[in-house]
Scaffold this motif. Structure first.
Motif, PDB file in Angstrom:
ATOM      1  N   VAL A 206     -25.508  -6.760  17.161  1.00  0.00           N
ATOM      2  CA  VAL A 206     -25.973  -7.218  15.843  1.00  0.00           C
ATOM      3  C   VAL A 206     -26.160  -6.030  14.902  1.00  0.00           C
ATOM      4  N   ALA A 207     -26.759  -4.954  15.406  1.00  0.00           N
ATOM      5  CA  ALA A 207     -27.002  -3.769  14.576  1.00  0.00           C
ATOM      6  C   ALA A 207     -25.686  -3.160  14.095  1.00  0.00           C
ATOM      7  N   VAL A 208     -24.695  -3.076  14.982  1.00  0.00           N
ATOM      8  CA  VAL A 208     -23.392  -2.523  14.604  1.00  0.00           C
ATOM      9  C   VAL A 208     -22.748  -3.375  13.513  1.00  0.00           C
ATOM     10  N   LEU A 209     -22.830  -4.688  13.678  1.00  0.00           N
ATOM     11  CA  LEU A 209     -22.232  -5.587  12.687  1.00  0.00           C
ATOM     12  C   LEU A 209     -22.924  -5.452  11.329  1.00  0.00           C
ATOM     13  N   VAL A 210     -24.255  -5.384  11.338  1.00  0.00           N
ATOM     14  CA  VAL A 210     -25.000  -5.256  10.078  1.00  0.00           C
ATOM     15  C   VAL A 210     -24.639  -3.949   9.383  1.00  0.00           C
ATOM     16  N   LEU A 211     -24.588  -2.847  10.124  1.00  0.00           N
ATOM     17  CA  LEU A 211     -24.255  -1.554   9.522  1.00  0.00           C
ATOM     18  C   LEU A 211     -22.829  -1.550   8.975  1.00  0.00           C
ATOM     19  N   ALA A 212     -21.885  -2.118   9.747  1.00  0.00           N
ATOM     20  CA  ALA A 212     -20.502  -2.176   9.278  1.00  0.00           C
ATOM     21  C   ALA A 212     -20.384  -3.031   8.022  1.00  0.00           C
ATOM     22  N   GLY A 213     -21.085  -4.163   8.021  1.00  0.00           N
ATOM     23  CA  GLY A 213     -21.025  -5.034   6.855  1.00  0.00           C
ATOM     24  C   GLY A 213     -21.642  -4.407   5.618  1.00  0.00           C
ATOM     25  N   ARG A 214     -22.658  -3.598   5.828  1.00  0.00           N
ATOM     26  CA  ARG A 214     -23.360  -3.008   4.688  1.00  0.00           C
ATOM     27  C   ARG A 214     -22.619  -1.813   4.093  1.00  0.00           C
ATOM     28  N   TYR A 215     -21.959  -1.030   4.939  1.00  0.00           N
ATOM     29  CA  TYR A 215     -21.400   0.243   4.460  1.00  0.00           C
ATOM     30  C   TYR A 215     -19.879   0.337   4.537  1.00  0.00           C
ATOM     31  N   LEU A 216     -19.205  -0.559   5.272  1.00  0.00           N
ATOM     32  CA  LEU A 216     -17.770  -0.390   5.463  1.00  0.00           C
ATOM     33  C   LEU A 216     -16.922  -1.499   4.844  1.00  0.00           C
ATOM     34  N   LEU A 217     -17.387  -2.751   4.924  1.00  0.00           N
ATOM     35  CA  LEU A 217     -16.521  -3.864   4.559  1.00  0.00           C
ATOM     36  C   LEU A 217     -16.143  -3.861   3.084  1.00  0.00           C
ATOM     37  N   ASP A 218     -17.131  -3.741   2.202  1.00  0.00           N
ATOM     38  CA  ASP A 218     -16.820  -3.780   0.768  1.00  0.00           C
ATOM     39  C   ASP A 218     -15.908  -2.621   0.356  1.00  0.00           C
ATOM     40  N   PRO A 219     -16.183  -1.371   0.767  1.00  0.00           N
ATOM     41  CA  PRO A 219     -15.232  -0.288   0.440  1.00  0.00           C
ATOM     42  C   PRO A 219     -13.832  -0.532   1.001  1.00  0.00           C
ATOM     43  N   MET A 220     -13.747  -1.140   2.185  1.00  0.00           N
ATOM     44  CA  MET A 220     -12.432  -1.418   2.764  1.00  0.00           C
ATOM     45  C   MET A 220     -11.649  -2.398   1.900  1.00  0.00           C
ATOM     46  N   PHE A 221     -12.285  -3.472   1.471  1.00  0.00           N
ATOM     47  CA  PHE A 221     -11.588  -4.453   0.636  1.00  0.00           C
ATOM     48  C   PHE A 221     -11.268  -3.870  -0.736  1.00  0.00           C
ATOM     49  N   ARG A 222     -12.117  -3.006  -1.252  1.00  0.00           N
ATOM     50  CA  ARG A 222     -11.833  -2.369  -2.532  1.00  0.00           C
ATOM     51  C   ARG A 222     -10.595  -1.485  -2.424  1.00  0.00           C
ATOM     52  N   LEU A 223     -10.474  -0.767  -1.314  1.00  0.00           N
ATOM     53  CA  LEU A 223      -9.314   0.086  -1.102  1.00  0.00           C
ATOM     54  C   LEU A 223      -8.042  -0.738  -0.958  1.00  0.00           C
ATOM     55  N   LEU A 224      -8.114  -1.819  -0.184  1.00  0.00           N
ATOM     56  CA  LEU A 224      -6.938  -2.672   0.007  1.00  0.00           C
ATOM     57  C   LEU A 224      -6.521  -3.353  -1.293  1.00  0.00           C
TER      58      LEU A 224
END
Length: 594
Positions: A206-224
């Motif tokens: 759960v902690a890994v998912l929360v951290l990834a969602g908070r700091y990685l997902l939005d920048p990834m979609f912005r880059l794509l």
């Protein structure tokens, strides 16, 4: 024939050819059954279930391994919860914490306590009875979410409470699986360190998912998004959903819970609507496939061999569960209509029961025969739910609208009686008020009356299709009656009633379409207008002007169309419908020749 089709499929697969027959059969079953069931008012879920039964082992025999289809199609449930998560901002989810851990926990706890008694009463061991009852408590997220969506109730308070209960049940699968391992023969001897390690792994996932969602997902979609490849964005959306599900599964948690958390973490992203649009087609297809698989998995041989147990257990489980759901709803001050709807909608067992029963069988709590029987009981309850919803809708009393702050029409004396204050009535009133004419306005929708009052309009409550209401609204003393209600049948009744009771008062009426306009003329309307006619004419004129026609030419065309329409309408009004149709076809032919 079906067996030959399957053997041909196997032969094609053996020669390395891609076999399209199973896909074609699945799609054909859905395309034929679902529209037919929806047209009959039975709902799409029951259509999928019936189609699955028809093409499964106990129907035409196109498929023999329904469980493999269910396992693949469970991704539909996963994607469904991802879409729900996109609608649940963290602040909204936090606001639901009382409903999730209050309402949800209370219902699950009491339902488990009540449903254990079914197994005990049938003479099964305590551990087996506990697993059987607990599995039935876990409602089908797929069925309930589909029904909520079809009814447009997902965003309503009553829908939000049901979603809260479903979320608690999804979270409950984790401790329940741990409890199954503890209840297994020798399970109590398992080391506490192993159980603590399992909990730690789950929390870490759960902690890994929360951290990834908070700091990685939005920048990834912005880059794509900068590369502008639509198919890559779709692939990224599926990667996020399935990756989150896989992470939760690896941590011993529910795949659906992982997808839901991923959706919540992306709910405030600027890409939320794009993600929802990308995932939606896959979600719909896989969810339909899940219901098809459930229909195929209905093992008629097991039901026939254990028909006494099934015949007792299905109603016993469902009645006890409904009683608990209704009692909890009323205890927490839910209206009776909501409590009744909730208990019928959530009366079945769900897909997570399959996981729980399989785990209990592996550790020796359930025998293979018990597992098969319980699975059949769950599927039977899922099949019965759409039918119960139909009965509920037909038999449940319709809630009376609240009349708080609404006054009934009585002793009105306006020069114009306006019946209906919706989108047409509001516009009609403006020129009359601008010229200083007094209006008596009546409406049957209490909320519309309250909304009109907020803008300074005085609207009374009254059904203009009743003679006593027309008298109370001053129809006899009015100079004009305008029937502008939304209900076309009600407008026709108003015109006929007013024409008979008040022949000296002309009635102007809003028509829904051409056939309705003819009915209004026959009922005695002094004037009728199709609600879309003038706006469509104005739109057509503007189209001609935008295409470069001169204003004079555009006006001439519009006059010609009005004239032809008036001629046709006059012929149809006089009873010459066939002549009117001939004139229509003649004009169409002339238009094609032009």
């Amino acid at each position: 024939m079906a067996a030959q089709g399957v053997s041909h499929a196997a032969e094609a697969a053996a020669h390395g050819a891609f076999d399209l027959l199973p896909i074609v059969v699945l799609l054909a079953a859905a395309v034929v059954a679902v529209p037919a069931f929806r047209r009959a008012g039975l709902g799409s879920v029951l259509g999928y279930l019936a189609a699955g039964l028809a093409i499964g082992p106990y129907g035409l025999g196109f498929f023999h391994d329904a469980q493999s289809i269910i396992h693949v199609a469970e991704l539909g449930v996963v994607l469904f919860l991802f879409v729900i998560g996109l609608e649940m901002q963290p602040s909204r989810l936090w606001a639901m914490r009382g409903e999730i851990f209050g309402l949800g926990l209370l219902q699950v706890t009491l339902a488990i306590a009540a449903l254990i008694t079914v197994g005990l009463a049938l003479g099964y061991p305590t551990a087996a009875s506990f697993v059987a009852g607990t599995g039935f408590v876990l409602t089908s997220t797929a069925i309930v979410m589909q029904v909520l969506q079809e009814r447009g109730a997902m965003g309503l308070p009553k829908g939000r409470r049901i979603v809260a209960i479903l979320l608690l049940e999804d979270m409950a699968i984790v401790p329940l699986l741990a409890l199954v391992a503890f209840l297994a023969p020798g399970g109590a001897d398992a080391s506490a360190a192993d159980r603590l390690l399992g909990v730690a792994i789950g929390l870490g996932a759960v902690a890994v998912l929360v951290l990834a969602g908070r700091y990685l997902l939005d920048p990834m979609f912005r880059l794509l998004a900068r590369f502008g490849a639509r198919e890559v964005m779709t692939a990224a959306a599926l990667l996020v959903v399935l990756g989150a599900a896989m992470l939760m599964q690896a941590g011993g948690l529910s795949m659906a819970m992982g997808a839901f958390l991923a959706g919540v973490l992306l709910s405030e992203s600027s890409f939320r609507h794009q993600l929802e649009a990308d995932v939606e087609p896959f979600r719909g297809l896989l969810l339909g496939l899940f219901f098809l698989g459930v229909g195929m998995a209905l093992d008629l041989a097991i039901i026939a061999a254990n028909w006494v147990v099934v015949a007792i257990s299905v109603p016993a489980f469902m009645i006890l569960k409904m009683a608990v759901i209704y009692a909890v709803a009323r205890l927490l001050k839910a209206p009776q209509a909501e409590a009744l709807e909730r208990m019928v909608m959530m009366a079945q067992g769900g897909e997570f029961a399959f996981v729980l029963y399989a785990s209990a069988t592996q550790v020796g709590i359930l025998t293979a025969a018990w597992h098969a029987t319980l699975t059949a009981i769950i599927i039977c309850s899922m099949v019965l739910t759409p039918l119960m919803m139909i009965l509920h809708d037909r038999l449940a009393p319709k809630p009376a609208p609240s009349l708080d702050g609404v006054e009934a029409a009585k002793g009105l004396s306006g020069r114009v009686l306006l019946i209906g204050f919706g989108r047409v009535g509001q516009i009609v009133s403006q020129p009359l008020l601008a010229r200083g004419y007094s209006l008596s306005i009546i409406e049957t929708d209490p909320q519309a009356i309250r909304d009109a009052g907020a803008f300074g309009f005085k609207v009374w409550y009254g059904d203009g299709s009743r003679l006593d209401i027309l008298h109370a609204a001053g129809a006899a003393e009015a100079s004009l009656i305008i029937a502008a209600a939304d209900d076309a049948e009600a407008v026709t009744r108003i015109v006929a009633l007013a024409r008979h009771a008040f022949p000296a008062v002309p009635v102007l009426a809003r028509a829904a379409d051409r056939e309705h306009a003819l009915a209004l003329v026959a009922a005695g309307a002094a004037y009728q207008i199709r609600e879309t006619f003038e706006s469509a004419m104005a739109l057509g004129r503007e189209a001609l002007l935008r295409l470069g026609d001169a204003p004079e030419a555009a006006e001439e065309v519009m006059r010609s169309i009005r004239h032809r329409d008036a001629e046709r309408f006059a012929l149809e009004t006089a009873g010459g419908i066939d002549a009117g149709r001939s004139l229509i076809h003649g004009n169409a032919g002339r238009a094609e020749a032009d």
